[in-house]
Structures are given as C-alpha cells and as structure tokens.
Design a protein around this motif. Structure first.
Motif, PDB file in Angstrom:
ATOM      1  N   HIS A  25       0.771  -1.162  -0.097  1.00 32.31           N
ATOM      2  CA  HIS A  25      -0.017   0.088   0.038  1.00 32.31           C
ATOM      3  C   HIS A  25       1.004   1.343  -0.053  1.00 32.31           C
ATOM      4  N   VAL A  26       2.050   1.276   0.435  1.00 31.29           N
ATOM      5  CA  VAL A  26       2.874   2.212   0.709  1.00 31.29           C
ATOM      6  C   VAL A  26       3.469   2.549  -1.015  1.00 31.29           C
ATOM      7  N   LEU A  27       3.753   1.465  -1.711  1.00 28.69           N
ATOM      8  CA  LEU A  27       4.179   1.569  -3.007  1.00 28.69           C
ATOM      9  C   LEU A  27       3.141   1.990  -4.163  1.00 28.69           C
ATOM     10  N   HIS A  28       1.941   1.657  -3.973  1.00 30.12           N
ATOM     11  CA  HIS A  28       0.925   1.965  -4.869  1.00 30.12           C
ATOM     12  C   HIS A  28       0.750   3.321  -5.000  1.00 30.12           C
ATOM     13  N   PRO A  29       0.899   4.029  -6.283  1.00 33.34           N
ATOM     14  CA  PRO A  29       0.786   5.420  -6.561  1.00 33.34           C
ATOM     15  C   PRO A  29      -0.628   5.976  -6.157  1.00 33.34           C
ATOM     16  N   TRP A  30      -1.611   5.328  -6.368  1.00 36.45           N
ATOM     17  CA  TRP A  30      -2.942   5.844  -6.172  1.00 36.45           C
ATOM     18  C   TRP A  30      -3.186   5.763  -4.771  1.00 36.45           C
ATOM     19  N   ILE A  31      -2.806   4.901  -3.904  1.00 35.71           N
ATOM     20  CA  ILE A  31      -2.982   4.969  -2.528  1.00 35.71           C
ATOM     21  C   ILE A  31      -2.255   5.945  -2.003  1.00 35.71           C
ATOM     22  N   LYS A  32      -1.060   6.397  -2.403  1.00 42.87           N
ATOM     23  CA  LYS A  32      -0.201   7.360  -1.857  1.00 42.87           C
ATOM     24  C   LYS A  32      -0.991   8.666  -1.912  1.00 42.87           C
ATOM     25  N   ASN A  33      -1.649   9.100  -2.879  1.00 35.36           N
ATOM     26  CA  ASN A  33      -2.476  10.373  -2.942  1.00 35.36           C
ATOM     27  C   ASN A  33      -3.828  10.324  -2.162  1.00 35.36           C
ATOM     28  N   ARG A  34      -3.933   9.199  -1.167  1.00 35.90           N
ATOM     29  CA  ARG A  34      -5.001   9.329  -0.287  1.00 35.90           C
ATOM     30  C   ARG A  34      -4.493   9.336   1.035  1.00 35.90           C
ATOM     31  N   LYS A  35      -3.220   9.650   1.336  1.00 35.82           N
ATOM     32  CA  LYS A  35      -2.587   9.424   2.792  1.00 35.82           C
ATOM     33  C   LYS A  35      -3.403  10.254   3.884  1.00 35.82           C
ATOM     34  N   ILE A  36      -3.540   9.923   4.743  1.00 32.82           N
ATOM     35  CA  ILE A  36      -4.522  10.503   5.776  1.00 32.82           C
ATOM     36  C   ILE A  36      -3.789  11.205   6.653  1.00 32.82           C
TER      37      ILE A  36
END
Length: 252
Positions: A25-36
């Motif tokens: 999940h850290v490496l996934h670029p889409w997830i990184k744009n949704r960091k809380i």
C-alpha cells in the motif's frame, strides 16, 4: 475441518502477510494520493522502532489466538462443544449477518467502556502506541485483547450453533476489516463518510481519527453505535473535507 486451521491462518497473516500489505500500500501510487496523516511524519529511527514493536505485538496477539484455539480444540475433543456443517449459502449468510450485528455492538461497548476504561487501558494501550497507522498496527495488541475479541466468534457460534464455514467466513472478514481500518490511507470515495447510504459503514479515516483523538470512534465494523451514542468526533466532517480538498489538489 478443525478450528485450528482458520485460527492458524489468522496467526500466519498477523505476523507474515501483514508486512507485505504494508509494503504494497505504500508503493501503490493511487493509494499514496490518499494518505490520511500527512502531518505526523516520523524519523527513520522512529519508524524502525514502530515496526519492531508491531512485529512483537503480532507475536503477542498470535499467542492469544493460540490459547483460544487450544481451548476450543480441547473442548471439541471432549465433546463439550460442537459446530454443525453442511449448511447452504443462505444459512451461512444469515449466520454471518447475526454475527456482524452482535459483534459490532459487543465491540463498541468493550472498546469504549473496558479497553478505554480504568481497568482495560493497560491492555489496549499497546495497540495505541502505533501513532502512524499501517496494516501491521491492526494486528499489534496485547494477548488478552486477542482472546476477548477473537474468542467472541467461536463462543457465539457455539451458542447459536453456527456452521464451521460461517466461522471461516468470519475470520476472513475480520482479517480484511482490520487491514482496511488500519491502512492509513482512505480508499473509499470521498463522499463515503457523508452520504446517508454509506456513512454508517467504517472507513480508514473514521478509525484513524480514533487513533488520533482516542476518546471517540469505538466501532469495529460500522459507525452506527458511535452515531447513536454520540461518540463521533465533532471535527470529523471537517477532517473529511480537508482530506477531500487535499486529494483534489494533489497535495498528499
């Protein structure tokens, strides 16, 4: 099929598979744009200490699961408890629905009044040492907490004569829900926490606020009981708006 199989799977995912989820999940670029929690970055030294502590917490939780498993296996061996098998999909779905509602209510009160109370905080505080959430944090807690939470489903299954397949479904759902709640990234749509049809269900942000503010957001599967009993944090909707704005701007 013995109960030790799916409890063994839970133990394995707690200490082996979870770090893999963290990396992905850290490496996934889409997830990184949704960091809380972008405002609580920690040093490499802090993160390394947290990783070691969470791994140790996973071992503690696994020991609690092992105790529960051994107790159930012993009870089965002496014909003290018995679970049915061979139920159809509709029966399994109905049993799971009963569990979903009852555990959500049980966990809310356990979490609010015992784990965050005078006598339970010394147990639950280990879990709250994880100030920057990741899936590993979700499986890092005291062995006794593992017993009183993980032991609920087999006890309920025994009392209501659940099918063994239902208990397996419960374990799988519990694992996925724990990962989801502790992602540290919001993967649901930005409208999820406000729309009347979805705001009753948990989100990563909703649980993240619990780790930030502590005295709020006690639910496990849903936000229903927090909303009913008034334990939703007063600034939660503002946090939703803030995250949505940052995601739109690409600032996260």
């Amino acid at each position: 099929m013995k109960i030790i199989i799916y409890y063994g799977q839970k133990i394995g995912t707690s200490v082996v598979v979870t770090p893999t989820y963290s990396i992905c999940h850290v490496l996934h670029p889409w997830i990184k744009n949704r960091k809380i929690r972008y405002d609580h970055e920690k040093t490499d030294l802090f993160r390394s200490k947290q990783i070691r502590r969470e791994f140790l917490g996973g071992v503690y939780a696994s020991l609690g699961n092992l105790v529960t498993t051994m107790a159930i296996e012993a009870a089965e061996a002496h014909n003290l408890i018995k679970f049915k098998s061979g139920s159809d999909a509709a029966t399994i779905a109905a049993e799971f629905a009963v569990y979903f509602v009852l555990f959500d209510l049980y966990y809310y009160f356990l979490h609010r009044f015992f784990l965050h109370g005078k006598y339970g905080w010394w147990i639950h505080s280990y879990h709250h040492k994880s100030v920057v959430l990741s899936p590993a944090a979700g499986f890092s807690f005291h062995a006794f907490e593992s017993i009183i939470t993980g032991g609920f489903s087999p006890l309920l299954g025994y009392l209501l004569t659940f099918d063994k397949k239902t208990l397996m479904v419960i374990q799988i759902y519990g694992f996925l829900n724990t990962v989801f709640n502790h992602l540290g990234y919001e993967v649901v749509p930005m409208w999820w926490n406000k729309w009347w049809g979805t705001k009753w269900f948990m989100s990563s942000l909703f649980h993240e606020v619990h780790h930030q503010k502590v005295a709020c957001h006690y639910g496990g599967f849903t936000t229903v009981w927090d909303r009913v009993f008034g334990t939703v944090h007063r600034d939660f909707e503002a946090k939703v708006d803030d995250l949505a704005a940052r995601c739109t701007k690409g600032d996260v």
